[in-house]
Scaffold this active site. Structure first.
Site, PDB file in Angstrom:
ATOM      1  N   ASP A   8       2.204  -8.365  -2.569  1.00  0.00           N
ATOM      2  CA  ASP A   8       3.264  -9.486  -2.930  1.00  0.00           C
ATOM      3  C   ASP A   8       2.770 -10.668  -2.455  1.00  0.00           C
ATOM      4  O   ASP A   8       1.355 -10.998  -2.522  1.00  0.00           O
ATOM      5  CB  ASP A   8       4.559  -9.114  -2.094  1.00  0.00           C
ATOM      6  CG  ASP A   8       4.324  -9.085  -0.590  1.00  0.00           C
ATOM      7  OD1 ASP A   8       3.133  -9.293  -0.110  1.00  0.00           O
ATOM      8  OD2 ASP A   8       5.291  -8.780   0.240  1.00  0.00           O
ATOM      9  N   CYS A  69       0.701  -6.217   1.589  1.00  0.00           N
ATOM     10  CA  CYS A  69       1.998  -7.183   1.870  1.00  0.00           C
ATOM     11  C   CYS A  69       1.733  -7.627   3.405  1.00  0.00           C
ATOM     12  O   CYS A  69       0.373  -7.705   3.638  1.00  0.00           O
ATOM     13  CB  CYS A  69       3.281  -6.313   1.959  1.00  0.00           C
ATOM     14  SG  CYS A  69       3.473  -5.008   2.849  1.00  0.00           S
ATOM     15  N   THR A  71       2.359  -6.778   6.309  1.00  0.00           N
ATOM     16  CA  THR A  71       2.376  -5.793   7.389  1.00  0.00           C
ATOM     17  C   THR A  71       1.856  -4.663   6.760  1.00  0.00           C
ATOM     18  O   THR A  71       1.289  -3.755   7.512  1.00  0.00           O
ATOM     19  CB  THR A  71       3.502  -5.517   8.143  1.00  0.00           C
ATOM     20  OG1 THR A  71       4.432  -4.859   7.312  1.00  0.00           O
ATOM     21  CG2 THR A  71       4.009  -6.756   9.016  1.00  0.00           C
ATOM     22  N   GLY A  74       6.406  -2.478   4.337  1.00  0.00           N
ATOM     23  CA  GLY A  74       7.318  -2.786   2.999  1.00  0.00           C
ATOM     24  C   GLY A  74       6.548  -2.090   2.001  1.00  0.00           C
ATOM     25  O   GLY A  74       7.149  -1.253   1.162  1.00  0.00           O
ATOM     26  N   HIS A 102      -5.697  14.340   6.944  1.00  0.00           N
ATOM     27  CA  HIS A 102      -4.406  15.288   6.918  1.00  0.00           C
ATOM     28  C   HIS A 102      -3.240  15.155   5.958  1.00  0.00           C
ATOM     29  O   HIS A 102      -2.672  16.179   5.707  1.00  0.00           O
ATOM     30  CB  HIS A 102      -3.834  14.773   8.315  1.00  0.00           C
ATOM     31  CG  HIS A 102      -4.501  15.346   9.507  1.00  0.00           C
ATOM     32  ND1 HIS A 102      -4.074  15.345  10.798  1.00  0.00           N
ATOM     33  CD2 HIS A 102      -5.804  15.865   9.570  1.00  0.00           C
ATOM     34  CE1 HIS A 102      -5.053  15.768  11.815  1.00  0.00           C
ATOM     35  NE2 HIS A 102      -6.088  15.955  10.988  1.00  0.00           N
ATOM     36  N   ARG A 137      -2.708  24.487   6.597  1.00  0.00           N
ATOM     37  CA  ARG A 137      -1.679  23.776   7.178  1.00  0.00           C
ATOM     38  C   ARG A 137      -1.313  22.551   6.670  1.00  0.00           C
ATOM     39  O   ARG A 137      -0.103  21.974   6.465  1.00  0.00           O
ATOM     40  CB  ARG A 137      -1.679  23.691   8.777  1.00  0.00           C
ATOM     41  CG  ARG A 137      -2.659  22.630   9.363  1.00  0.00           C
ATOM     42  CD  ARG A 137      -2.976  22.867  10.848  1.00  0.00           C
ATOM     43  NE  ARG A 137      -3.784  22.084  11.162  1.00  0.00           N
ATOM     44  CZ  ARG A 137      -5.014  22.011  11.256  1.00  0.00           C
ATOM     45  NH1 ARG A 137      -5.763  22.936  10.539  1.00  0.00           N
ATOM     46  NH2 ARG A 137      -6.021  20.957  11.952  1.00  0.00           N
ATOM     47  N   HIS A 138      -2.375  21.610   6.371  1.00  0.00           N
ATOM     48  CA  HIS A 138      -2.229  20.340   5.819  1.00  0.00           C
ATOM     49  C   HIS A 138      -1.782  20.309   4.422  1.00  0.00           C
ATOM     50  O   HIS A 138      -0.859  19.648   4.131  1.00  0.00           O
ATOM     51  CB  HIS A 138      -3.320  19.529   5.973  1.00  0.00           C
ATOM     52  CG  HIS A 138      -3.922  19.247   7.337  1.00  0.00           C
ATOM     53  ND1 HIS A 138      -3.003  18.774   8.390  1.00  0.00           N
ATOM     54  CD2 HIS A 138      -5.120  19.502   8.073  1.00  0.00           C
ATOM     55  CE1 HIS A 138      -3.690  18.390   9.359  1.00  0.00           C
ATOM     56  NE2 HIS A 138      -4.960  19.035   9.373  1.00  0.00           N
TER      57      HIS A 138
HETATM   58  C1  RB5 Z   1       7.127 -11.047   3.127  1.00  0.00           C
HETATM   59  O1  RB5 Z   1       7.571 -12.131   3.595  1.00  0.00           O
HETATM   60  C2  RB5 Z   1       6.965  -9.687   3.922  1.00  0.00           C
HETATM   61  O2  RB5 Z   1       8.121  -9.313   4.609  1.00  0.00           O
HETATM   62  C3  RB5 Z   1       6.397  -8.518   3.437  1.00  0.00           C
HETATM   63  O3  RB5 Z   1       5.053  -8.968   2.742  1.00  0.00           O
HETATM   64  C4  RB5 Z   1       6.135  -7.116   4.015  1.00  0.00           C
HETATM   65  O4  RB5 Z   1       5.434  -7.515   5.285  1.00  0.00           O
HETATM   66  C5  RB5 Z   1       7.268  -6.360   4.214  1.00  0.00           C
HETATM   67  O5  RB5 Z   1       6.918  -5.344   4.956  1.00  0.00           O
END
Ligand code: RB5
Length: 146
Positions: A8, A69, A71, A74, A102, A137-138
Site C-alpha cells: 500500500d 504495508c 506494519t 493490515g 508449521h 499435525r501441521h
Molecule cells: C497505512 O497508514 C497503514 O495503516 C497501513 O499501511 C497498515 O500498516 C495497516 O495495517
C-alpha cells in the site's frame, strides 16, 4: 518460482523504496516477479493490493506473495480473507521460518515502518528457503483452514 508483490502507500514509502529493491533481490535469486502495484506514492487501501496479490496466487499465476504495508498487519488480515491463502505477518527470523515449517504460509507480510530493508530481505530469504515440515499435525491444522 513466480512471486507476486504488492504494497500500500505505507509499504511504498521511501527512500529507500522497498518494493523495487525486493523485486530486484527476488529476480537476482532467479525468481519471476509479478508487480501488483501500486506504481506511485498516492494513498491507497491495503485490502485492494492484498486482493491483487492473493488473486494472482489463487488464479495460478504465482506460487507465493510478498505484501508490504506499514506494519504488515493490515495486509495479513486482508490476505487471510481469501481461502487458500495463508498469510503471515513476520518481524523476526524465527517467525519467517515457523511461518513455513508449521503454517505453510504462501504469503509473507512485512512492515515498512517496522523493519529495515535488510531485515525485510532476510525474512523473505528465510521464508523462501524454508520448506513446510509436512508433519501430520501441521498438515492436519493447515487442512482444517481450507
Ligand atoms: C497505512 O497508514 C497503514 O495503516 C497501513 O499501511 C497498515 O500498516 C495497516 O495495517
Amino acid at each position: 518460482m513466480q512471486i507476486a508483490v504488492g504494497t500500500d502507500h505505507a509499504g511504498y514509502e521511501g527512500p529507500p523504496l522497498f518494493k523495487p529493491e525486493i523485486i530486484r533481490h527476488l529476480e537476482e535469486r532467479g525468481h519471476r516477479v509479478i508487480d501488483c502495484g501500486p506504481h506511485g506514492p498516492e494513498p491507497v487501501d491495503y485490502p485492494d493490493f492484498a486482493g491483487r496479490v492473493c488473486r494472482t496466487i489463487l488464479d495460478g499465476d504465482a506460487e507465493r506473495g510478498v505484501l508490504l504495508c506499514g506494519t504488515g498487519i493490515g495486509m495479513s488480515i486482508a490476505a487471510n480473507r481469501f481461502s487458500g491463502i495463508r498469510a503471515a505477518a513476520c518481524a523476526t527470523p524465527d517467525m519467517a521460518r515457523l511461518a513455513r515449517e508449521h503454517n505453510d504460509a504462501n504469503v509473507i507480510c512485512l512492515g515498512r515502518r517496522i523493519l529495515t530493508l535488510a531485515q525485510c530481505l532476510e525474512l523473505i530469504d528465510i521464508w523462501l528457503d524454508t520448506e513446510f515440515s509436512g508433519a501430520e499435525r501441521h498438515q492436519r491444522r493447515v487442512t482444517k483452514m481450507g
